[in-house]
Design an enzyme around this catalytic site. Structure first.
Site, PDB file in Angstrom:
ATOM      1  N   ASP A 163     -13.286 -26.084  20.120  1.00  0.00           N
ATOM      2  CA  ASP A 163     -11.916 -26.119  19.575  1.00  0.00           C
ATOM      3  C   ASP A 163     -11.883 -27.065  18.372  1.00  0.00           C
ATOM      4  O   ASP A 163     -12.909 -27.250  17.726  1.00  0.00           O
ATOM      5  CB  ASP A 163     -10.922 -26.502  20.688  1.00  0.00           C
ATOM      6  N   HIS A 185     -13.203 -25.414  15.562  1.00  0.00           N
ATOM      7  CA  HIS A 185     -12.082 -24.859  14.802  1.00  0.00           C
ATOM      8  C   HIS A 185     -11.712 -25.689  13.576  1.00  0.00           C
ATOM      9  O   HIS A 185     -10.720 -25.413  12.924  1.00  0.00           O
ATOM     10  CB  HIS A 185     -10.862 -24.677  15.712  1.00  0.00           C
TER      11      HIS A 185
END
Ligand SMILES: *[C@@H]1O[C@H](CO)[C@@H](O)[C@H](O)[C@H]1NC(C)=O
Ligand SMILES: *[C@@H]1O[C@H](CO)[C@@H](O)[C@H](O)[C@H]1NC(C)=O
Ligand SMILES: *[C@@H]1O[C@H](CO)[C@@H](O)[C@H](O)[C@H]1NC(C)=O
Ligand SMILES: *[C@@H]1O[C@H](CO)[C@@H](O)[C@H](O)[C@H]1NC(C)=O
Length: 393
Positions: free
Chosen positions: A218, A241
């Protein structure tokens, strides 16, 4: 010399010399029954209590070897003028999430001035079974699993050397800290591990993340509301991310975000590069200002440069009413490398409160060897040294 004076001089000398030589009083968990291959939950907790109560600079030691540990909540305020926790071994969390009994963080450390976490050790969150059970992407009432670290209300502190591995949830949550430095820290989790954000920072002032490798499933570093003077420098992200300011505006009572500098970082194979994201359709009205992203290398990044004021994952919001969050004084400078998509730059600002004073300078990103395109909505950036295939609005 009178006796009292000589004692005072002698005591001062001892104090000054221990200060100069940097000698700290050691609290080895081995002296508290902490043994390799054993559970050190109690040993570490007791060592902390004694080290915190000591009147000298104190150092807690967890030596080489492999250890088990359940959730700990290590708190000040401490008498010790500084407190170091040096971990050289591998500390493992329970693999079964239920054993953590709903603790929000596995290693929770707070309310200390002058704390240091150091060593060459690893904190292994044993995430895989929790990742399999994680349904938070489609269940808003899911039980959030335990994070590896919570650093709460720390002042003037360092986190260096150690590795955070396979957290069940975020690796690190920083809340309400002042002047805290991550240096040479490492974070590692697989690309497909859900919600394993690297470092999330909220309501803090003067946080630096330097010389750190972050590979996760993430966000690499994410900045929540109420942050001031945050620096991210010499950080390598990927997979994951990317580096994100926000999401912001989802909740009421948020505080402004001021002063973010992301410099000399490399993002490899990440979903996003650098991004500011805010929710539409909510009442949040804070300002986001003084955000600077420079000297960055993007290596095969899906969306290298983004402002997204229509951030609305899984359509959980009303996009018809624009974001009320005002973004200003933003620069993206000296950014080079490769984009996985044609639209390498996307600045989608709010039609209610357009972005102001946004600069794009010296951006050289290629998609399949060709120029990228850019989209600009509700923003009129100053553009210098940027070649684009096309611009849409
Ligand atoms: C940290 O600094 C804040 C702001 O100066 C202060 O209110 C707080 O008491 C300090 N905490 C510790 C543990 O020293
Ligand atoms: C910002 O924070 C850093 C520590 O991370 C500190 O050295 C610096 O003085 C702060 N700058 C301002 C303007 O507060
Ligand atoms: C920038 O990062 C690289 C590693 O990617 C490092 O070698 C270099 O020293 C850094 N430069 C500065 C000015 O910090
Ligand atoms: C934005 O920067 C300008 C100078 O370039 C400054 O005058 C202004 O106060 C800044 N705005 C905010 C909201 O900080």
């Amino acid at each position: 010399m009178d006796k009292k004076l000589s004692i005072t001089i002698c005591a001062s000398f001892l104090f000054i010399s221990s200060f100069i030589t940097g000698q700290a009083k050691d609290f080895n968990i081995a002296s508290y029954g902490g043994k390799p291959n054993g559970d050190i939950t109690n040993a570490l907790t007791k060592a902390w209590t004694d080290a915190c109560a000591a009147t000298d600079a104190s150092k807690i030691l967890v030596g080489a070897g492999s250890f088990f540990m359940n959730a700990v909540n290590l708190k000040g305020p401490c008498k010790a003028p500084s407190l170091e926790l040096q971990v050289d071994g591998i500390i493992q969390a329970p693999a079964n999430p239920a054993q953590l009994k709903g603790a929000d963080q596995w290693v929770k450390i707070g309310y200390v001035n002058g704390f240091t976490l150091s060593g060459k050790g690893t904190f292994d969150g044993k995430g895989p079974s929790a990742w399999k059970a994680n349904d938070c992407a489609h269940n808003s009432k899911c039980n959030w699993p335990t994070m590896n670290f919570g650093f709460n209300f720390l002042n003037n502190s360092y986190i260096r050397g150690v590795t955070s591995k396979d957290s069940k949830n975020f690796h690190v949550n920083v809340l309400s800290c002042n002047n805290i430095n991550f240096d040479g820290f490492n974070i590692i989790a697989p690309e497909d591990s859900p919600n394993t954000d690297g470092i999330h920072i909220g309501r803090s002032t003067g946080v630096t993340v330097a010389n750190t490798n972050i590979a996760t499933g993430d966000d690499c570093v994410s900045l929540g509301d109420g942050n001031k003077n945050i620096t991210v420098v010499n950080v390598h992200c990927g997979p994951g991310h990317g580096i994100s300011v926000g999401s912001l505006g989802r909740y009421d009572n948020e505080q402004p975000v001021t002063g973010v500098s992301v410099r000399n970082c490399t993002l490899s194979n990440t979903m996003n590069g650098v991004r500011i994201k805010t929710w539409p359709g909510t009442s949040g009205t804070i300002t986001v200002t003084d955000m600077h992203f420079e000297d960055l290398v993007m290596d095969n990044v899906q969306n290298p440069v983004i402002i997204d004021q229509e951030y609305c994952p899984s359509n959980q919001c009303d996009k018809s009413s624009p974001s009320k969050i005002k973004i200003s004084n933003v620069s993206f400078r000296n950014i080079r490398g490769t984009s996985q998509t044609q639209q390498g730059v996307s600045l989608i600002c709010s039609k209610g409160v357009p972005c102001e004073n946004v600069q794009l300078d010296n951006i050289n990103l290629k998609f399949n060897g060709a120029l990228i395109s850019a989209q600009f909505s509700n923003v009129n950036p100053r553009i210098t040294g940027v070649e684009l295939a096309s611009t849409s609005t």
